[in-house]
Design a protein around this motif. Structure first.
Motif, mmCIF file in Angstrom:
data_model
loop_
_atom_site.group_PDB
_atom_site.id
_atom_site.type_symbol
_atom_site.label_atom_id
_atom_site.label_comp_id
_atom_site.label_asym_id
_atom_site.label_seq_id
_atom_site.Cartn_x
_atom_site.Cartn_y
_atom_site.Cartn_z
ATOM 1 N N SER A 199 0.854 -1.199 0.000
ATOM 2 C CA SER A 199 0.000 0.000 0.000
ATOM 3 C C SER A 199 0.890 1.250 0.000
ATOM 4 C CB SER A 199 -0.953 -0.051 1.189
ATOM 5 O OG SER A 199 -0.794 1.036 2.041
ATOM 6 N N HIS A 200 2.002 1.186 0.751
ATOM 7 C CA HIS A 200 2.978 2.284 0.789
ATOM 8 C C HIS A 200 3.544 2.516 -0.625
ATOM 9 C CE1 HIS A 200 6.057 4.613 3.059
ATOM 10 N NE2 HIS A 200 6.930 4.155 2.177
ATOM 11 N N LEU A 201 3.821 1.399 -1.329
ATOM 12 C CA LEU A 201 4.416 1.517 -2.670
ATOM 13 C C LEU A 201 3.416 2.034 -3.704
ATOM 14 C CD1 LEU A 201 6.527 -1.746 -2.946
ATOM 15 C CD2 LEU A 201 7.309 0.566 -2.510
ATOM 16 N N SER A 202 2.141 1.645 -3.550
ATOM 17 C CA SER A 202 1.157 2.059 -4.559
ATOM 18 C C SER A 202 1.079 3.585 -4.608
ATOM 19 C CB SER A 202 -0.208 1.453 -4.247
ATOM 20 O OG SER A 202 -0.679 1.975 -3.022
ATOM 21 N N HIS A 203 1.332 4.230 -3.491
ATOM 22 C CA HIS A 203 1.358 5.697 -3.450
ATOM 23 C C HIS A 203 2.767 6.201 -3.797
ATOM 24 C CE1 HIS A 203 0.315 9.708 -1.814
ATOM 25 N NE2 HIS A 203 1.589 9.724 -1.491
ATOM 26 N N GLY A 204 3.770 5.501 -3.230
ATOM 27 C CA GLY A 204 5.158 5.973 -3.354
ATOM 28 C C GLY A 204 5.703 5.953 -4.772
ATOM 29 N N ILE A 205 5.342 4.941 -5.565
ATOM 30 C CA ILE A 205 5.913 4.839 -6.923
ATOM 31 C C ILE A 205 5.459 6.031 -7.770
ATOM 32 C CG2 ILE A 205 5.978 3.444 -9.054
ATOM 33 C CD1 ILE A 205 5.799 0.950 -7.186
ATOM 34 N N ALA A 206 4.168 6.389 -7.670
ATOM 35 C CA ALA A 206 3.670 7.549 -8.416
ATOM 36 C C ALA A 206 4.393 8.819 -7.963
ATOM 37 C CB ALA A 206 2.174 7.684 -8.222
ATOM 38 N N SER A 207 4.694 8.908 -6.648
ATOM 39 C CA SER A 207 5.394 10.095 -6.128
ATOM 40 C C SER A 207 6.812 10.182 -6.689
ATOM 41 C CB SER A 207 5.492 10.049 -4.607
ATOM 42 O OG SER A 207 4.229 9.993 -4.062
ATOM 43 N N VAL A 208 7.471 9.016 -6.864
ATOM 44 C CA VAL A 208 8.828 9.022 -7.437
ATOM 45 C C VAL A 208 8.769 9.656 -8.830
ATOM 46 C CG1 VAL A 208 10.685 7.545 -8.347
ATOM 47 C CG2 VAL A 208 9.650 7.007 -6.139
ATOM 48 N N PHE A 209 7.782 9.217 -9.634
ATOM 49 C CA PHE A 209 7.641 9.751 -10.991
ATOM 50 C C PHE A 209 7.375 11.247 -10.958
ATOM 51 C CE2 PHE A 209 7.225 5.335 -11.986
ATOM 52 C CZ PHE A 209 7.679 5.235 -13.290
ATOM 53 N N LYS A 215 -1.166 4.123 -12.368
ATOM 54 C CA LYS A 215 -1.501 2.733 -12.731
ATOM 55 C C LYS A 215 -0.261 1.858 -12.607
ATOM 56 C CE LYS A 215 -5.355 3.712 -15.764
ATOM 57 N NZ LYS A 215 -5.539 4.324 -17.067
ATOM 58 N N LEU A 216 0.897 2.418 -13.048
ATOM 59 C CA LEU A 216 2.141 1.646 -12.961
ATOM 60 C C LEU A 216 2.468 1.361 -11.490
ATOM 61 C CD1 LEU A 216 4.574 0.527 -14.605
ATOM 62 C CD2 LEU A 216 5.753 2.646 -14.087
ATOM 63 N N GLY A 217 2.268 2.377 -10.638
ATOM 64 C CA GLY A 217 2.519 2.221 -9.203
ATOM 65 C C GLY A 217 1.673 1.087 -8.640
ATOM 66 N N TRP A 218 0.383 1.087 -8.994
ATOM 67 C CA TRP A 218 -0.521 0.036 -8.509
ATOM 68 C C TRP A 218 -0.117 -1.326 -9.062
ATOM 69 C CZ3 TRP A 218 -3.795 -0.386 -4.686
ATOM 70 C CH2 TRP A 218 -4.289 0.786 -4.104
ATOM 71 N N ALA A 219 0.244 -1.354 -10.376
ATOM 72 C CA ALA A 219 0.591 -2.641 -11.004
ATOM 73 C C ALA A 219 1.826 -3.243 -10.319
ATOM 74 C CB ALA A 219 0.844 -2.443 -12.496
ATOM 75 N N ILE A 220 2.860 -2.407 -10.082
ATOM 76 C CA ILE A 220 4.086 -2.936 -9.446
ATOM 77 C C ILE A 220 3.764 -3.398 -8.021
ATOM 78 C CG2 ILE A 220 6.420 -2.353 -8.639
ATOM 79 C CD1 ILE A 220 6.699 -0.503 -11.033
ATOM 80 N N ALA A 221 2.968 -2.580 -7.305
ATOM 81 C CA ALA A 221 2.638 -2.925 -5.917
ATOM 82 C C ALA A 221 1.874 -4.251 -5.862
ATOM 83 C CB ALA A 221 1.820 -1.798 -5.288
ATOM 84 N N ILE A 222 0.930 -4.442 -6.791
ATOM 85 C CA ILE A 222 0.124 -5.687 -6.773
ATOM 86 C C ILE A 222 0.992 -6.895 -7.137
ATOM 87 C CG2 ILE A 222 -1.797 -6.906 -7.940
ATOM 88 C CD1 ILE A 222 -3.230 -4.144 -8.026
ATOM 89 N N LEU A 223 1.887 -6.713 -8.136
ATOM 90 C CA LEU A 223 2.766 -7.836 -8.512
ATOM 91 C C LEU A 223 3.672 -8.228 -7.346
ATOM 92 C CD1 LEU A 223 3.840 -7.080 -12.211
ATOM 93 C CD2 LEU A 223 2.379 -8.932 -11.347
ATOM 94 N N LEU A 224 4.217 -7.201 -6.652
ATOM 95 C CA LEU A 224 5.091 -7.499 -5.504
ATOM 96 C C LEU A 224 4.286 -8.210 -4.407
ATOM 97 C CD1 LEU A 224 7.262 -4.246 -5.269
ATOM 98 C CD2 LEU A 224 8.075 -6.538 -5.821
ATOM 99 N N TRP A 225 3.077 -7.738 -4.188
ATOM 100 C CA TRP A 225 2.221 -8.316 -3.138
ATOM 101 C C TRP A 225 1.946 -9.793 -3.439
ATOM 102 C CZ3 TRP A 225 -3.048 -9.962 -2.761
ATOM 103 C CH2 TRP A 225 -3.561 -9.990 -1.458
ATOM 104 N N LEU A 226 1.547 -10.056 -4.709
ATOM 105 C CA LEU A 226 1.249 -11.445 -5.087
ATOM 106 C C LEU A 226 2.502 -12.310 -5.012
ATOM 107 C CD1 LEU A 226 -1.097 -10.895 -8.185
ATOM 108 C CD2 LEU A 226 -1.738 -11.801 -5.938
ATOM 109 N N GLY A 227 3.624 -11.774 -5.518
ATOM 110 C CA GLY A 227 4.874 -12.541 -5.564
ATOM 111 C C GLY A 227 5.362 -12.886 -4.169
#
Ligand code: HEM
Length: 248
Positions: A180-190, A206-218
């Motif tokens: 959840s931290h990353l889903s917000h943080g990745i967009a902030s990096v951009f 969307k990219l932030g959410w996609a990376i966060a979800i992939l990491l979560w599932l993995g």
């Protein structure tokens, strides 16, 4: 102080300077997580693949590679936290000056959520390092690969480490908050690094959410698969502890 020192000082004390530090260190930590999840998914390829990978990490560049990576990660993590805390303080001070400014109140609300999820993730990382890197549980530390007893059985450690439902629950909470931290943080990096498209708003979110979800599932697939018995039985821990003492 020389001119480089002065420029670095000015950079650090400015709000944008700190935001850039948070973004760059955040990007480094995200790259680590992407590498870490891919490496960890080798558990599904079996004991040999996982233990080969752990051995490679331990011995790369004659054993110095892992320490370079550890020191780099630690520096990135400390800078990320110190710069974030300092920015939150700065935001708070600005809010006190102009409390009527809605945007500042909104920004400080979301940074408050970020700081709490960030601190919980920090607690999770400390637990995880004690669990799998320091191996405070001597049972996990003394596991040996049955096919190659000279090396540690990282695969067996992961399977044995996820037998306790409370530990698995803590991983689920820690990793969910991290994502959840990353889903917000990745967009902030951009946004901070100016990689946000002005024409089309939203792809970085969307990219932030996609990376966060992939990491979560993995990440979560590993403790969940272990609990469901997909990775086989855990190694017998007491047998590994009863190791014959080495002759002097
Ligand atoms: C369930 C998912 C995870 C598994 C199975 C896992 C597995 C491991 C293992 C086996 C090690 C020890 C490597 C070794 O010393 O041989 C390790 C180290 C580490 N993990 Fe994870 N990990 C997971 C999730 C995470 C997450 C979500 C983070 C970050 C928030 C993380 C951060 C670290 C760090 C910083 C180290 C120390 C690296 C080192 O100094 O060697 N791990 N992990």
């Amino acid at each position: 102080m020389n001119s480089l020192g002065k420029s670095l000082c000015r950079f650090w004390h400015s709000s944008i300077g700190k935001k850039i530090v948070v973004a760059l260190t955040g990007a480094m930590l995200i790259l680590f997580l992407l590498g870490h999840v891919v490496g960890n998914l080798l558990v599904f390829a079996g004991r040999e693949a996982m233990n080969d990978y752990a051995e490679f990490l331990l011995h790369m560049m004659h054993g110095t590679g892992i320490w370079v990576a550890r020191i780099g990660l630690l520096v990135a993590l400390v800078l990320h936290i110190v710069a974030t805390v300092s920015l939150v303080r700065q935001n708070r001070a600005a809010r006190d000056v102009d409390y009527s400014c809605k945007e500042t109140v909104q920004a400080s609300k979301s940074s408050r959520i970020m700081i709490w999820s960030g601190l919980t993730v920090l607690a999770f990382v400390i637990f995880h390092i004690l669990h799998f890197t320091v191996r405070v549980d001597s049972g996990l530390a003394n596991l040996h690969d049955p096919a190659n007893p000279d090396r540690h059985d990282t695969f067996g450690m992961v399977v044995a480490g996820f037998q306790n439902p409370l530990v698995v629950l803590f991983y689920i909470v820690g990793i969910s908050l991290l994502c959840s931290h990353l889903s917000h943080g990745i967009a902030s990096v951009f946004q901070t690094l100016g990689w946000r498209s002005k024409k089309v708003a939203g792809p970085e979110k969307k990219l932030g959410w996609a990376i966060a979800i992939l990491l979560w599932l993995g990440f979560l697939s590993i403790p969940v698969a272990t609990m469901m018995g997909c990775l086989g039985d855990p190694p017998k821990i007491h047998a590994a502890v009863e190791e014959p003492a080495k002759a002097e």
